[in-house]
Each structure stands twice: as C-alpha cells, then as structure tokens.
Scaffold this active site. Structure first.
Site: not given
Length: 371
Positions: A58, A84, A179, A211, A215, A304
């Site tokens: 806003e 709010c 993978s 792996d 992340l 996993g």
C-alpha cells in the site's frame, strides 16, 4: 506509472500479478500487491511488498502515485491482503490509506495474522472508508500465493513441499546412486524457481555425503538466499562440503552432542543446533517448531529416500513437487522409504493439483488432503 494512463485490465488481477514480484523478497512477510484507481478510472499508482522492514504494498502504491503527481483522495485501493493494523517493523498500512484519503478499499483475502485478522478492515471502516471483498477467485489466488504464510498463521507449521525427480518407474537414482541427470535442464531450472519461493531448503546428511550439493538458488534473481537446513543425526557433514561455498545461511540440526565436530562446523560458518529424538534421530516436530520460530513460511525439501520417508510417515508433507522423466531405470533407488502398509486403504493419498510439461519432463504437484 503515469497518473493519466488509462488501463483496461482488472485492477485486482493486476494487483495479484504485482504480488508475485514479492516472491524471494518479502519473507517472512506475505506477498502483497496494491493498485490505486481514481474515481474516473485512472490508475494512480501500484506496488508490491518489499523486503522485511521496508515498505508494504500500500505504501509503495501511494508513493508511486505521489511521484506521478497524483492525489489519492477519493481513490479505490485494490489490495490482495487485508492492510495491516499493527506496528511491526513498519507503521500500519491502514493508517497510510486513511491519511491518504482513499474512499474505498477492495481486499482479496483477510490477514490470518492474529495481530491483524479483521482489525485492519475494522479500522478502515471506522474511518469512514468503504471496504469490500473481491470474491472467492481473488481470495483463492491470494491464498495460493501465500500458502506458507497462511499455513504458519493458521496451522502453526510451515507449508512443506517435497521435490523429487524420478523416472516413470519411480526411481530417483541407479543402485550405485547415479542420478545426474534423470530430468532435463528445463526441469532443473524450474526446480530452482520453486527453491526461490521457499524461506528454507531442507536436506539430510546422506544427501550431503552422496551428492555434495550447494543447496542454494541459482539461475533466478533473488534478493536473499533461503536458509539451508541439514538434518544430521550424527554430525557427519564434512567441513569441506560445498554447502560452505555458498553465500547463504546454514543450519545443521543434530541428535548428537555437538562437541568437536560441531565446533568445526561452526568455525566454517554453520549454526549447529541439537534436537535429539527418542529414536536417536533428529526430532522432526522440534525441527518444525524451530522453523516456525524463525518465521519460515514455505519449506522446500530435497532429500534422499530415508528422510523423505520419515517426513511422509509423520504426515509433515503437504505437497509433492514431482518431476517425472520419460525414462525407465529398472532397479534403482526409490523416492521414499516409507513404513509398510497392512492394508491398501491405509495408503498415503494425494490429490493431483497440477500437471505441466517442463521441457521433455512432466511436473506434477500433488497435495495431501488437509484436515
């Protein structure tokens, strides 16, 4: 935006699109958009929520109107979430609308935050401002965009989305763990967009060891990287892991006494927290409570089979984000190691929410029925 520009789109639909601009920016605050429209139909200003501690939607719209030389008195504000009414990091947005002299406020959804929860609309009405709800479609769109915020406020838990990349026969890797890559580049890029939505990314120490992931969010613009959380019962995370190469906060939760291993990980920049469970593993309810304490709205899981199974068995997974590749792998590693079932009626069932082709793969979003 010019104050004299005529617009034909639905202002609430546009406000909802604006709110999407707050993804990856406004956490832990909700993603909100606002459009100001004059009585003669001119669009005066627009905006979306900024980073926590900065202006809300806003205020951004009012600021844009002022910069365009427009007067918001008598205007209608289309806001995707109830303004709010409390003093948090910023002053109440309903006060800004009152002071600006708007005549009407159209709201897509009420704010579930107990500090607001109807009080914003009540304060606007008390100031003589007409307040209307936009309707079910807009409310649904707002809730979808802020599904984690609503989950944290209404259920006291984050919205947990588990991402899996698998073959047609449900394998996530070959027996030796290979993978990369079952799914294509488009699916991997899309997966990072879902990481970007989350306030925290969760994995297990097994995935870290197998792996060596960073992340983090890559390939998409983001104002602040999500918190990375590793569940590591025995503190097996090596200090030289690629997790420590990314500029993003890292929380390692263990079931063991931190000791020297914890000290080594802390020295590399991680925060180490003990949350032992009765079975020698990390206590999952304690993990979720800690994430709520840290105001995590959406939790994105990439783990996993063992951790996936534990989260599914405990009922923590709200949504499966499944990228299915058009390949058959035969023998290999499953999506999740879940507890065996005695009856088919006890199967863990999900509803299909969305099915979208992404490159040569299929993205499925499946949701657990909510209580």
């Amino acid at each position: 935006m010019s104050a004299t520009t005529a617009h034909t789109p639905d202002p609430m639909a546009h406000a909802l699109r604006l709110a999407e601009g707050a993804v990856g920016l406004s956490e832990p605050n909700p993603r909100v958009g606002c459009v100001l429209v004059a009585a003669d139909g001119r669009w005066l200003g627009e905006g979306h929520t900024q980073a926590a501690g900065s202006a809300h939607a806003e205020v951004m719209a009012l600021r844009a109107a002022r910069l365009a030389g427009a007067d918001a008195r008598g205007a209608t504000a289309y806001v995707t979430l109830e303004p709010c009414a409390h003093h948090g990091r910023t002053p109440p947005c309903c006060d800004a609308l009152i002071e600006a002299g708007v005549r009407r406020v159209v709201v897509a959804a009420g704010d579930p935050n107990p500090l607001v929860n109807g009080q914003g609309m009540a304060r606007l009405r008390a100031a003589g401002i007409q307040v209307d709800m936009a309707g079910p479609a807009a409310e649904h769109a707002c809730r979808e965009l802020n599904i984690g915020f609503f989950s944290r406020m209404e259920r006291g838990r984050p919205w947990v989305r588990m991402k899996v990349a698998a073959s047609l026969d449900g394998r996530t890797a070959l027996p030796d763990g290979s993978s990369q890559w079952i799914t294509g580049e488009a699916a991997r890029h899309d997966g990072h967009a879902w990481r970007r939505r989350a306030a925290a990314l969760l994995t297990g120490s097994g995935t870290v060891l197998a792996d060596d992931p960073r992340l983090d969010v890559r390939g998409h613009a983001i104002a602040r990287q999500p918190l990375r959380v590793v569940l590591d019962s025995g503190l097996r995370t090596p200090p030289e892991a690629r997790l420590f190469h990314a500029e993003a906060p890292l929380l390692i939760i263990t079931a063991a006494a931190p000791g020297d291993r914890g000290t080594a990980l802390t020295a590399r920049g991680a925060e180490v927290l003990a949350a032992p469970g009765a079975d020698g593993r990390v206590d999952l309810p304690a993990v979720m409570a800690e994430l709520v304490r840290r105001q995590v709205n959406e939790l994105h899981v990439e783990a996993g089979a063992r951790l996936n199974g534990a989260l599914l068995d405990a009922g923590w997974v709200d949504e499966l984000l499944l990228y299915q590749a058009p390949v058959l792998l035969g023998e290999g590693r499953p999506m999740a190691h879940t507890a065996p079932l005695a009856r088919l009626a006890d199967a863990r069932r999900f509803h299909l929410h969305e099915a979208v082709p992404v490159g040569n793969d299929l993205r499925l979003r499946l949701r657990r029925p909510q209580d």
